[in-house]
Design a protein around this motif. Structure first.
Motif, PDB file in Angstrom:
ATOM      1  N   ALA A  96      20.489-110.763 -53.861  1.00  0.00           N
ATOM      2  CA  ALA A  96      21.256-109.925 -55.037  1.00  0.00           C
ATOM      3  C   ALA A  96      20.172-108.648 -54.971  1.00  0.00           C
ATOM      4  CB  ALA A  96      21.127-110.394 -56.322  1.00  0.00           C
ATOM      5  N   MET A  97      18.987-108.479 -55.005  1.00  0.00           N
ATOM      6  CA  MET A  97      18.420-107.380 -54.777  1.00  0.00           C
ATOM      7  C   MET A  97      19.043-105.956 -53.949  1.00  0.00           C
ATOM      8  SD  MET A  97      14.608-106.468 -53.544  1.00  0.00           S
ATOM      9  CE  MET A  97      14.951-107.122 -51.821  1.00  0.00           C
ATOM     10  N   TYR A  98      19.586-106.564 -52.607  1.00  0.00           N
ATOM     11  CA  TYR A  98      20.023-105.527 -51.767  1.00  0.00           C
ATOM     12  C   TYR A  98      21.126-105.135 -51.847  1.00  0.00           C
ATOM     13  CZ  TYR A  98      16.370-105.979 -47.686  1.00  0.00           C
ATOM     14  OH  TYR A  98      15.345-106.250 -47.336  1.00  0.00           O
ATOM     15  N   ARG A  99      22.414-105.913 -52.829  1.00  0.00           N
ATOM     16  CA  ARG A  99      23.420-105.647 -52.806  1.00  0.00           C
ATOM     17  C   ARG A  99      22.862-104.708 -54.392  1.00  0.00           C
ATOM     18  NH1 ARG A  99      28.869-107.921 -53.922  1.00  0.00           N
ATOM     19  NH2 ARG A  99      28.116-108.368 -51.850  1.00  0.00           N
ATOM     20  N   ALA A 100      21.954-104.840 -55.035  1.00  0.00           N
ATOM     21  CA  ALA A 100      21.870-103.824 -56.124  1.00  0.00           C
ATOM     22  C   ALA A 100      21.801-102.079 -55.345  1.00  0.00           C
ATOM     23  CB  ALA A 100      20.644-103.959 -57.261  1.00  0.00           C
ATOM     24  N   LYS A 101      20.772-102.373 -54.573  1.00  0.00           N
ATOM     25  CA  LYS A 101      20.196-101.028 -53.616  1.00  0.00           C
ATOM     26  C   LYS A 101      21.867 -99.653 -52.380  1.00  0.00           C
ATOM     27  CE  LYS A 101      15.648-102.380 -51.938  1.00  0.00           C
ATOM     28  NZ  LYS A 101      15.105-102.171 -51.094  1.00  0.00           N
ATOM     29  N   GLN A 102      22.493-100.913 -52.340  1.00  0.00           N
ATOM     30  CA  GLN A 102      24.063-100.693 -52.082  1.00  0.00           C
ATOM     31  C   GLN A 102      24.613-100.244 -52.835  1.00  0.00           C
ATOM     32  OE1 GLN A 102      25.925-104.136 -50.133  1.00  0.00           O
ATOM     33  NE2 GLN A 102      24.127-104.297 -48.840  1.00  0.00           N
ATOM     34  N   ARG A 103      24.279-100.170 -54.562  1.00  0.00           N
ATOM     35  CA  ARG A 103      24.654 -99.509 -55.089  1.00  0.00           C
ATOM     36  C   ARG A 103      24.446 -98.454 -55.357  1.00  0.00           C
ATOM     37  NH1 ARG A 103      28.230-105.256 -57.951  1.00  0.00           N
ATOM     38  NH2 ARG A 103      29.763-105.202 -56.292  1.00  0.00           N
ATOM     39  N   GLY A 104      23.596 -98.261 -55.555  1.00  0.00           N
ATOM     40  CA  GLY A 104      22.830 -96.708 -55.964  1.00  0.00           C
ATOM     41  C   GLY A 104      21.477 -97.305 -56.745  1.00  0.00           C
ATOM     42  N   ARG A 105      21.102 -97.777 -56.296  1.00  0.00           N
ATOM     43  CA  ARG A 105      19.280 -98.139 -57.113  1.00  0.00           C
ATOM     44  C   ARG A 105      19.199 -98.071 -58.469  1.00  0.00           C
ATOM     45  NH1 ARG A 105      15.711 -98.525 -52.163  1.00  0.00           N
ATOM     46  NH2 ARG A 105      17.017 -97.642 -50.687  1.00  0.00           N
TER      47      ARG A 105
END
Length: 299
Positions: free
Chosen positions: A19-28
């Motif tokens: 989930a953290m990496y998905r959040a980063k992919q969406r612009g942090r």
């Protein structure tokens, strides 16, 4: 969240990481709850990355499509943008929007760029041998390839191997690659210009490059980003587009509009002295076999 996303610490931490990496992919700077779809997507990207490495190693699957670049006044094809397509043996054509992020995650962008450059040089050699009148063949070079070093050496070897006129080749780089005028970047620019290769700034207006950079890097062409062309039905889009055109002309640069999809956009660009364009209005990117009839119109 326990117990929906795991019933033990190891599983919960693993899924939180996804989930953290998905959040980063969406612009942090925001949060994302885990879902099973994320694991499937991560697994798909992992498998796709492995398959992409194989495709780069063995060849045959990665092919260039070409989108014509057209003179605004003569309506003749004066250039081509070379765009990579992945012809997967099981999945068919895999869109760049799917495999390019995978290539970035796996550090494969320089290899993809080299693959595209090699195929473009091979094709230019064939066209020159066939006596085709000179065209500009534009190849996108990503920031990792541009700043890593070795681009000039790679291109020099390709030009020698295929014995092609460097004047046919144009490298497209994004504004982001120009933001750090390091000695390595300046040396790369100087080396490319010494080879006789032209340089275009892709998606111009979406980054933060300054006029000083355009002058210092001695670029040859600005490509107006498609987002501005799509916005030509609004006053702001018209102002931005005409400003870029006038600035380019004032600096002695060529200017090309990308993403032209309707006659109204074309008419506006023509009236405001844009020189060339590309987009679905004239042609989508085409495989080589379908490109040949259009090349008969080449100047």
């Amino acid at each position: 969240l326990y117990p929906d996303h795991g019933d033990n610490a190891t599983q919960l931490l693993s899924n939180a990481d996804v989930a953290m990496y998905r959040a980063k992919q969406r612009g942090r700077n925001h949060y994302q709850f885990y879902s099973d779809e994320m694991t499937r997507a991560a697994s798909d990207r992992l498998e796709l990355g492995s398959q992409l490495r194989h495709a780069l190693q063995w060849g045959g699957q990665l092919q260039l499509y070409y989108q014509p670049q057209v003179c605004m006044h003569s309506n003749h094809v004066v250039g081509l943008e070379a765009l990579m397509r992945w012809c997967h043996p099981q999945d068919g054509i895999i869109a760049p929007g799917r495999f390019l992020p995978v290539a970035e995650d796996n550090g494969l962008m320089p290899e993809l760029d080299t693959c595209a450059l090699t195929q473009a040089c091979q094709q230019i050699a064939q066209w020159q041998q066939q006596g085709l009148k000179p065209l500009t063949v534009a190849v996108n070079i990503t920031q990792p390839m541009f700043v890593a070093g070795g681009l000039v050496e790679t291109l020099s070897l390709l030009l020698q191997r295929y014995r092609i006129d460097a004047g046919w080749l144009e490298l497209e780089i994004t504004e982001g690659a120009l933001l750090e005028p390091t000695p390595a970047v300046l040396n790369t620019i100087a080396g490319l210009k010494a080879l006789g290769v032209s340089l275009a700034v892709d998606d111009f207006g979406t980054g933060y490059s300054s006029l000083a950079y355009l002058h210092r890097y001695k670029v040859d062409k600005l490509k107006i980003d498609r987002s501005f062309v799509l916005g030509l039905d609004e006053d702001d889009g018209q102002v931005i587009t005409t400003t870029i055109i006038n600035m380019a002309r004032g600096l002695g640069l060529q200017v090309l509009a990308e993403g032209v999809e309707c006659e109204q956009q074309l008419a506006f660009l023509r009236d405001n002295l844009c020189q060339t364009y590309q987009g679905f209005l004239f042609s989508r990117p085409l495989p080589l076999a379908q490109l040949q009839p259009l090349l008969q119109q080449a100047v």
